[in-house]
Write a protein that holds these residues in place. Structure first.
Motif, short mmCIF file in Angstrom:
data_model
loop_
_atom_site.label_atom_id
_atom_site.label_comp_id
_atom_site.label_asym_id
_atom_site.label_seq_id
_atom_site.Cartn_x
_atom_site.Cartn_y
_atom_site.Cartn_z
N SER A 138 -41.95 -7.74 70.90
CA SER A 138 -41.41 -7.55 69.83
C SER A 138 -41.98 -7.65 68.79
CB SER A 138 -39.78 -7.83 70.12
OG SER A 138 -40.27 -9.15 69.23
N THR A 139 -42.04 -7.10 67.61
CA THR A 139 -42.66 -7.46 66.78
C THR A 139 -42.28 -8.96 66.12
OG1 THR A 139 -42.52 -5.00 65.95
CG2 THR A 139 -42.83 -7.23 64.12
N PRO A 140 -43.58 -9.60 65.46
CA PRO A 140 -43.25 -11.33 65.67
C PRO A 140 -42.02 -10.79 63.66
CG PRO A 140 -45.49 -10.37 65.96
CD PRO A 140 -45.10 -9.74 66.07
N GLY A 141 -41.23 -11.76 63.39
CA GLY A 141 -40.33 -11.44 62.51
C GLY A 141 -39.50 -10.39 62.87
N TYR A 142 -39.14 -10.71 64.22
CA TYR A 142 -38.49 -9.07 64.48
C TYR A 142 -36.93 -9.44 64.41
CZ TYR A 142 -35.49 -5.85 67.27
OH TYR A 142 -34.49 -4.59 67.56
N SER A 143 -36.36 -10.98 64.15
CA SER A 143 -35.19 -11.44 63.85
C SER A 143 -34.74 -10.77 62.31
CB SER A 143 -34.99 -12.60 63.94
OG SER A 143 -36.26 -13.52 63.33
N ILE A 144 -36.32 -11.07 61.72
CA ILE A 144 -36.24 -10.98 59.85
C ILE A 144 -36.26 -9.52 59.33
CG2 ILE A 144 -36.82 -11.03 57.36
CD1 ILE A 144 -38.60 -13.39 59.21
N LEU A 145 -36.88 -8.63 60.03
CA LEU A 145 -36.70 -6.75 60.08
C LEU A 145 -35.65 -5.98 60.69
CD1 LEU A 145 -40.08 -6.88 61.13
CD2 LEU A 145 -39.56 -6.89 58.34
N GLU A 146 -34.67 -6.25 61.26
CA GLU A 146 -34.13 -5.99 62.07
C GLU A 146 -32.52 -5.01 61.59
OE1 GLU A 146 -30.81 -5.05 64.69
OE2 GLU A 146 -30.99 -6.42 63.75
N PRO A 147 -32.14 -6.68 60.65
CA PRO A 147 -31.21 -6.46 60.34
C PRO A 147 -31.58 -5.02 59.06
CG PRO A 147 -31.18 -8.19 60.43
CD PRO A 147 -32.23 -7.79 60.60
N TYR A 148 -32.29 -4.55 58.48
CA TYR A 148 -33.03 -4.10 57.12
C TYR A 148 -32.92 -2.19 58.06
CZ TYR A 148 -33.22 -7.69 54.89
OH TYR A 148 -33.25 -9.49 53.92
N PHE A 149 -32.94 -1.93 59.12
CA PHE A 149 -33.50 -1.00 59.24
C PHE A 149 -32.24 -0.36 60.50
CE2 PHE A 149 -37.20 -3.02 58.56
CZ PHE A 149 -38.24 -1.85 57.82
N HIS A 150 -31.82 1.35 59.22
CA HIS A 150 -31.10 1.59 60.30
C HIS A 150 -31.44 2.07 62.15
CE1 HIS A 150 -30.44 3.50 56.31
NE2 HIS A 150 -29.46 3.27 56.14
N PHE A 151 -32.73 2.03 62.64
CA PHE A 151 -32.62 2.63 63.30
C PHE A 151 -34.19 1.99 63.80
CE2 PHE A 151 -31.64 6.31 61.80
CZ PHE A 151 -30.75 7.03 62.54
N ILE A 152 -34.45 1.13 64.97
CA ILE A 152 -35.37 -0.11 65.47
C ILE A 152 -36.01 1.34 66.99
CG2 ILE A 152 -35.94 -1.66 66.91
CD1 ILE A 152 -34.57 -1.88 64.19
#
Length: 187
Positions: A138-152
């Motif tokens: 995964s990407t470092p900071g994924y837990s921070i980033l994930e809620p902001y994106f419609h598609f991962i």
């Protein structure tokens, strides 16, 4: 930049100005997909800003895209916020996590959340370099980033091409390779 048919989900990200986070190892085609999406956004008449962090300077330039280099996470957040407030209607960030190596500190986590929020509010694509942790990539900071994106999505090498696996809300896999003209060919 245009060869083959475009996966419908990438078209919908551009047309509906959704947000997409692509992550994967270095050299897996994330930047190539982001560049392709930027060219599609320009074709649709959107104003596009492409923010890149060293060493991710774009190898190809799309006419009509505004390019800006950012050197720190605060600069990324402030540039993205000002761009999302009127300069650009589609944002590209390559890469959103290049400015820190491990999980972000409290300060960089706040800036990262602001940057991701700007991409989500305007629509666009952010790429992130993946690392393996506990057997998962995964990407470092994924837990921070994930809620902001419609598609991962995760991009990885597959034979002579690449695969794009969309993980939220879809799990469909698209296959692509570099075209002879330096663009993306969807298979």
């Amino acid at each position: 930049m245009n060869s083959g048919r475009v996966p419908w989900v990438l078209s919908s990200v551009v047309e509906q100005r959704l947000s997409l986070l692509l992550y994967g190892p270095p050299g897996s085609g994330k930047s190539l997909i982001a560049l392709y999406m930027g060219s599609k956004a320009v074709e649709k008449g959107l104003s596009v800003c492409h923010f890149y962090t060293p060493p991710n300077k774009p190898r190809a330039v799309v006419e009509g895209v505004i390019y800006r280099e950012v050197l720190d996470i605060a600069g990324l957040a402030s540039n993205l916020l000002s761009a999302s407030l009127g300069l650009c209607s589609f944002l590209i960030v390559d890469t959103i996590n290049e400015l820190y190596r491990l999980e972000p500190s409290m300060e960089s986590a706040s800036m990262l959340a602001m940057a991701a929020s700007a991409v989500r509010s305007s629509g666009g694509v952010a790429t992130g370099v993946a690392s393996a942790r506990d057997g998962d990539e995964s990407t470092p900071g994924y837990s921070i980033l994930e809620p902001y994106f419609h598609f991962i999505g995760r991009v990885y090498r597959l034979g002579g091409g690449f695969a794009l696996e969309l993980q939220k809300p879809y799990r469909k896999i698209f296959y692509l390779r570099r075209s002879a003209r330096g663009g993306v060919e969807w298979l």
